[in-house]
Design a protein around this motif. Structure first.
Motif, PDB file in Angstrom:
ATOM      1  N   LEU A 191       0.766  -1.342   0.033  1.00 57.05           N
ATOM      2  CA  LEU A 191       0.153  -0.136  -0.083  1.00 57.05           C
ATOM      3  C   LEU A 191       1.261   1.416  -0.007  1.00 57.05           C
ATOM      4  N   GLY A 192       2.003   1.123   0.802  1.00 56.83           N
ATOM      5  CA  GLY A 192       2.952   2.349   0.811  1.00 56.83           C
ATOM      6  C   GLY A 192       3.473   2.470  -0.690  1.00 56.83           C
ATOM      7  N   LEU A 193       3.977   1.665  -1.232  1.00 53.89           N
ATOM      8  CA  LEU A 193       4.428   1.728  -2.543  1.00 53.89           C
ATOM      9  C   LEU A 193       3.657   2.225  -3.495  1.00 53.89           C
ATOM     10  N   ASN A 194       2.412   1.860  -3.485  1.00 56.56           N
ATOM     11  CA  ASN A 194       1.245   2.106  -4.580  1.00 56.56           C
ATOM     12  C   ASN A 194       0.899   3.833  -4.132  1.00 56.56           C
ATOM     13  N   LEU A 195       0.997   4.138  -2.908  1.00 58.06           N
ATOM     14  CA  LEU A 195       0.773   5.677  -2.534  1.00 58.06           C
ATOM     15  C   LEU A 195       1.938   6.605  -3.124  1.00 58.06           C
ATOM     16  N   VAL A 196       3.180   6.072  -3.031  1.00 63.26           N
ATOM     17  CA  VAL A 196       4.586   6.914  -3.913  1.00 63.26           C
ATOM     18  C   VAL A 196       4.246   6.765  -5.215  1.00 63.26           C
ATOM     19  N   ARG A 197       3.786   5.604  -5.950  1.00 66.05           N
ATOM     20  CA  ARG A 197       3.431   5.735  -7.229  1.00 66.05           C
ATOM     21  C   ARG A 197       2.440   6.750  -7.562  1.00 66.05           C
ATOM     22  N   LEU A 199      -5.490   6.882   0.550  1.00 64.15           N
ATOM     23  CA  LEU A 199      -5.020   6.976   1.820  1.00 64.15           C
ATOM     24  C   LEU A 199      -6.309   6.973   2.889  1.00 64.15           C
ATOM     25  N   GLU A 200      -7.531   7.257   2.461  1.00 64.70           N
ATOM     26  CA  GLU A 200      -8.475   7.509   3.200  1.00 64.70           C
ATOM     27  C   GLU A 200      -8.959   6.180   3.842  1.00 64.70           C
ATOM     28  N   ARG A 201      -8.696   5.062   3.011  1.00 64.40           N
ATOM     29  CA  ARG A 201      -9.018   3.843   3.206  1.00 64.40           C
ATOM     30  C   ARG A 201      -8.355   3.006   4.009  1.00 64.40           C
ATOM     31  N   ILE A 202      -7.237   3.733   4.299  1.00 68.56           N
ATOM     32  CA  ILE A 202      -6.180   3.123   5.284  1.00 68.56           C
ATOM     33  C   ILE A 202      -6.621   3.710   6.835  1.00 68.56           C
ATOM     34  N   PRO A 203      -6.661   2.786   8.009  1.00 70.78           N
ATOM     35  CA  PRO A 203      -7.128   3.228   9.055  1.00 70.78           C
ATOM     36  C   PRO A 203      -6.281   4.450   9.530  1.00 70.78           C
ATOM     37  N   GLY A 236       0.413   7.140  11.182  1.00 77.62           N
ATOM     38  CA  GLY A 236       1.616   7.587  11.942  1.00 77.62           C
ATOM     39  C   GLY A 236       2.244   6.430  12.350  1.00 77.62           C
ATOM     40  N   SER A 237       1.871   5.222  12.674  1.00 78.27           N
ATOM     41  CA  SER A 237       2.249   4.006  13.214  1.00 78.27           C
ATOM     42  C   SER A 237       3.095   3.075  12.291  1.00 78.27           C
ATOM     43  N   ASN A 238       2.720   3.101  11.187  1.00 79.52           N
ATOM     44  CA  ASN A 238       3.387   2.322  10.301  1.00 79.52           C
ATOM     45  C   ASN A 238       4.367   3.042   9.535  1.00 79.52           C
ATOM     46  N   ILE A 239       5.723   2.630   9.244  1.00 80.20           N
ATOM     47  CA  ILE A 239       6.734   3.218   8.714  1.00 80.20           C
ATOM     48  C   ILE A 239       6.413   3.459   7.080  1.00 80.20           C
ATOM     49  N   ASP A 240       5.754   2.546   6.570  1.00 80.81           N
ATOM     50  CA  ASP A 240       5.619   2.714   4.983  1.00 80.81           C
ATOM     51  C   ASP A 240       4.641   3.525   4.830  1.00 80.81           C
ATOM     52  N   ILE A 241       3.418   3.502   5.391  1.00 83.00           N
ATOM     53  CA  ILE A 241       2.334   4.593   5.139  1.00 83.00           C
ATOM     54  C   ILE A 241       2.854   5.945   5.695  1.00 83.00           C
ATOM     55  N   ARG A 242       3.535   6.004   6.656  1.00 84.52           N
ATOM     56  CA  ARG A 242       4.128   7.295   7.105  1.00 84.52           C
ATOM     57  C   ARG A 242       5.266   7.983   6.311  1.00 84.52           C
ATOM     58  N   PHE A 243       5.840   7.280   5.533  1.00 85.02           N
ATOM     59  CA  PHE A 243       6.876   7.634   4.627  1.00 85.02           C
ATOM     60  C   PHE A 243       6.112   8.315   3.393  1.00 85.02           C
ATOM     61  N   ALA A 244       5.068   7.658   3.002  1.00 83.62           N
ATOM     62  CA  ALA A 244       4.425   8.243   1.871  1.00 83.62           C
ATOM     63  C   ALA A 244       3.671   9.379   2.118  1.00 83.62           C
TER      64      ALA A 244
END
Length: 269
Positions: free
Chosen positions: A111-117, A131-135, A140-148
């Motif tokens: 999911l994080g990679l797709n956000l960056v794409r 992003l809204e589909r992700i709780p 803030g807690s997950n490194i992949d989503i936080r990075f995107a």
């Protein structure tokens, strides 16, 4: 042994080959293996139809999801955003429509990679939709989503320096190729603005603004954008007279037209 079981066993063997190839950074070989695997998984009763009945249903679902995840990762490493999107869209089905399948350990990485794409493609609205589909607590807690989310913030703030150094903060190596593409996107936007911001700019200053590794790379960008180079090859010169003329509002002509219009209107009345 049933035909379904034989097919699953064959795909399982090919999946192990694919994983070994990916782990060994053999991307071209991985693509070749993927092309071969697709000939088998399309015959899974559950392929893109997870609710279909099959005596090997769970094995089929798990294998297909794992293969599609590796396909996404290979596409990211090869900077092939079109194939990335194709595989990701197929993969979404296994993430959202299969409640009895155990969550993948790399689910949030995908999911994080797709956000960056999406950022690479400047699809900001779709980025926020995904992003809204992700709780929210995961943001803030997950490194992949936080990075995107951080990359998107840099873009919105215009903090290009931070964005261009974000490669040092990637959660994993799979992000590097996409971040490189995002860097190119940002540099393109900055390079487009330079002729409208300066009448002249030294190559050295341009290198700092674009955060390029060498003057040669800056000169290449100058050639790509057809920037005029000084005779000593030390600075770019931008002729902004033409742009100014295009943007200049012809107030005199407008006033004259308004007076003429008013006179004509009085004659009519």
């Amino acid at each position: 042994m049933s035909t379904s079981s034989v097919n699953v066993r064959k795909v399982a063997e090919e999946y192990q080959r694919l994983k070994a190839s990916y782990d060994g950074n053999k991307d071209d070989a991985s693509v070749e293996i993927l092309n071969g695997i697709k000939r088998y998984i399309i015959f899974f009763p559950t392929f893109l139809n997870p609710s279909a009945q099959s005596e090997t249903r769970m094995e089929e679902l798990t294998l297909t999801r794992n293969i599609l995840e590796l396909a996404v990762l290979v596409s990211a490493r090869q900077k092939d955003v079109d194939r990335f999107e194709l595989y990701f869209n197929q993969l979404q089905l296994y993430y959202t429509d299969v409640s009895d399948l155990e969550e993948s350990p790399i689910y949030l990485k995908i999911l994080g990679l797709n956000l960056v794409r999406l950022l690479v493609l400047s699809k900001i609205a779709q980025f926020h939709s995904e992003l809204e589909r992700i709780p929210y607590d995961i943001h803030g807690s997950n490194i992949d989503i936080r990075f995107a989310v951080l990359l998107e913030r840099y873009l919105m703030e215009g903090s290009y320096n931070k964005l261009l150094t974000s490669r040092k903060k990637v959660p994993s190596s799979e992000y590097v190729p996409l971040v490189e593409m995002l860097e190119d996107t940002v540099r393109h936007e900055v390079a487009e603005c330079i002729p409208h911001s300066y009448t002249q700019l030294s190559v050295e200053a341009a290198q700092k603004i674009l955060m390029m590794s060498s003057p040669e790379h800056v000169l290449q960008i100058g050639r790509d954008y057809k920037w005029q180079l000084s005779s000593d090859n030390k600075k770019f010169i931008f002729d902004r007279d033409e742009d100014k003329a295009k943007k200049e509002i012809p107030f005199t002509d407008i006033i004259r037209e308004h007076i003429t219009y008013a006179n004509d209107l009085q004659n009519v009345i």
